[in-house]
Write an enzyme that holds these catalytic residues in place. Structure first.
Site, PDB file in Angstrom:
ATOM      1  N   ASN A 219       0.870  -1.179   0.041  1.00  0.00           N
ATOM      2  CA  ASN A 219      -0.044  -0.033  -0.060  1.00  0.00           C
ATOM      3  C   ASN A 219       1.014   1.270  -0.184  1.00  0.00           C
ATOM      4  OD1 ASN A 219      -1.859   1.955   0.547  1.00  0.00           O
ATOM      5  ND2 ASN A 219      -2.840   1.262   2.184  1.00  0.00           N
TER       6      ASN A 219
ATOM      7  N   ARG B  82      -2.501  -2.083  -3.405  1.00  0.00           N
ATOM      8  CA  ARG B  82      -3.731  -1.292  -3.095  1.00  0.00           C
ATOM      9  C   ARG B  82      -3.899  -0.044  -4.134  1.00  0.00           C
ATOM     10  NH1 ARG B  82      -6.126   1.785   2.133  1.00  0.00           N
ATOM     11  NH2 ARG B  82      -8.010   2.260   1.185  1.00  0.00           N
TER      12      ARG B  82
ATOM     13  N   HIS C 220     -12.690   3.342  -0.413  1.00  0.00           N
ATOM     14  CA  HIS C 220     -12.688   2.328   0.624  1.00  0.00           C
ATOM     15  C   HIS C 220     -13.690   0.944   0.248  1.00  0.00           C
ATOM     16  CE1 HIS C 220     -12.906   5.664   4.279  1.00  0.00           C
ATOM     17  NE2 HIS C 220     -11.726   5.189   3.965  1.00  0.00           N
TER      18      HIS C 220
ATOM     19  N   ARG D 296     -11.642  15.928   7.143  1.00  0.00           N
ATOM     20  CA  ARG D 296     -12.308  16.374   6.096  1.00  0.00           C
ATOM     21  C   ARG D 296     -13.777  16.612   6.330  1.00  0.00           C
ATOM     22  NH1 ARG D 296     -11.164  11.042   3.368  1.00  0.00           N
ATOM     23  NH2 ARG D 296      -9.064  10.948   2.901  1.00  0.00           N
TER      24      ARG D 296
ATOM     25  N   GLU E  38      -8.450  -5.088   4.968  1.00  0.00           N
ATOM     26  CA  GLU E  38      -8.378  -4.606   3.491  1.00  0.00           C
ATOM     27  C   GLU E  38      -7.202  -5.570   2.824  1.00  0.00           C
ATOM     28  OE1 GLU E  38      -8.654  -0.725   5.137  1.00  0.00           O
ATOM     29  OE2 GLU E  38      -9.278  -0.047   3.436  1.00  0.00           O
TER      30      GLU E  38
END
Ligand code: AMP
Length: 398
Positions: A7, A90, A179, A240, A385
């Site tokens: 990743n 990823r 996601h 965010r 993940e």
């Protein structure tokens, strides 16, 4: 079969090496401050964590260090890098072309280069990670697993914005969703836990972490999700803003004399929990402050839980029902307070949680917190993940 999952971020590179026969993680770790110094943390189950400061001018060099550690006589877990059967990457964004996980080849990398303008933060490091692996492991198959691909079956009326249509056709402005690898993993895991065919389940999966998103999964298909053109849309996050009235943006830019980069920085890095509280992006700190009587921290938690609640109501309406509500990621898995606030006064929808179970859940494993009279199952399902990426990689290289 041994699969390495990579990743790559702009200044970081995380890795996990899986033994797919047992499902065990043989080693994992991360390189930090790539391009600005460098540090590596390497973890092997049952051994002490190993950290080192080392100059990491590039992702290439970071990967060389990772391979050296994996094969090191003291810290390693394999004899040589030839033992790695495949690499899974990823990749946040697959654009409109990559609707499922795919083998990495020049065509794939070229396409990802073309969509860098709509994926400027995550695209370049992912490409660097893939190129570095191709150079260092030229004979090993590599697979790209896209966060957007879970949303590839979303219908156009859910992904087209009510903007001039040319923004979509010419500028690729549409909702993509993010996601997806996490939502896909937890939705499949949930069906497995309940012993049901995923095709028979209407689910809402809440990935609540520093970045947060909510997805409606109907019969195993992601039909709608809270993130859009970028991971900025949807519910408020650590830093965010989530969705805001778009007119605020030109208004405040003009008023405060901000340029687009400064505005984007505020929306991405200075809003959300941090923006409202002025204290922290971390849910734990916000909760602790709220419990001490800080009104803005209490307000931030209410704004967040109400945002989640509104999405649950909307998605239940879109799916014409709901069987399971799932909480995952850092906040969703660990914070009973957010689950309590979200599920409060939702019995009209069949959602009722058992407060005792919600507070005394066992961390790190799937946990059912549904109340005795609930019509909707409410589960905590830890996400993974990396394992999902390893599974896709195994499937494709087999
Ligand atoms: P993530 O992005 O999934 O790592 O989640 C980060 C968020 O989850 C932060 O706001 C943390 O407050 C929260 N979080 C992560 N781990 C824990 C934990 N063990 N206990 C409580 N909150 C946690």
């Amino acid at each position: 079969m041994k699969i390495l999952v990579i990743n790559s971020g702009s200044s970081s590179l995380k890795y996990q090496l899986f033994d797919m026969d047992s499902g065990a993680v043989l080693a994992k770790g991360g390189c930090e401050r790539i391009g600005a110094g460098g540090a590596v943390t390497h973890k092997v189950p049952g051994r002490e964590n190993y950290t080192m400061e080392v100059d990491l001018p590039s992702h290439d060099r970071a990967l060389e260090i990772v391979f050296a550690l994996l094969t090191d006589s003291e810290h390693g877990v394999i004899g040589s890098i030839e033992e790695i059967d495949a690499v899974g990457h990823r990749v946040a964004h697959g654009g409109e072309k990559y609707k499922q996980s795919s083998l990495v080849d020049p065509e794939l990398i070229n396409y990802l280069e073309t969509i860098v303008p709509i994926n400027p933060l995550h695209g370049p490091p992912a490409i660097k990670g893939m190129r570095a692996c191709l150079r260092l492991l030229p004979k090993t198959p590599q697979v790209a697993v896209f966060d957007t691909s879970f949303y590839s079956e979303m219908e156009d009326f859910r992904y087209i914005y009510a903007l001039p249509y040319e923004f979509y056709t010419e500028d690729k402005i549409r909702r993509y969703g993010f996601h997806g690898t996490s939502h896909r993993y937890v939705s499949q895991k949930t069906a497995e836990i309940l012993g049901k065919d995923i095709k028979d389940l209407k689910m809402i999966t809440c990935h609540l972490g520093n970045g947060s998103s909510i997805t409606a999964v109907d019969g195993g298909v992601a039909i709608d999700t809270s993130m859009g053109f970028t991971p900025q849309e949807g519910i408020p996050m650590g830093t965010r803003s989530g969705s805001v009235d778009p007119t605020i943006i030109p208004y405040i830019m003009k008023k405060k004399g901000l340029d687009p980069d400064e505005m984007a920085d505020i929306l991405n890095k200075k809003s959300g929990l941090l923006g409202i509280t002025g204290i922290s992006n971390d849910f734990r700190n916000c909760l602790a402050e709220a419990q001490k009587g800080n009104d803005r921290a209490a307000l931030a938690l209410k704004i967040l839980s109400n945002g989640i609640k509104k999405h649950i109501g909307a998605y239940a309406a879109e799916m014409n029902g709901l069987d399971v509500l799932v909480f995952t990621a850092g906040i969703g898995e660990n914070q009973c307070e957010i689950r309590r606030m979200v599920c409060e006064n939702m019995n009209w929808l069949g959602i009722e949680i058992d407060n005792e179970k919600n507070e005394n859940f066992t961390r790190g494993i799937p946990f059912d917190i549904s109340g005795a009279n609930a019509r909707v199952k409410v589960l905590i399902v830890p996400t993974d993940e990396e394992y999902m990426i390893a599974l896709d990689t195994q499937r494709l290289v087999k």
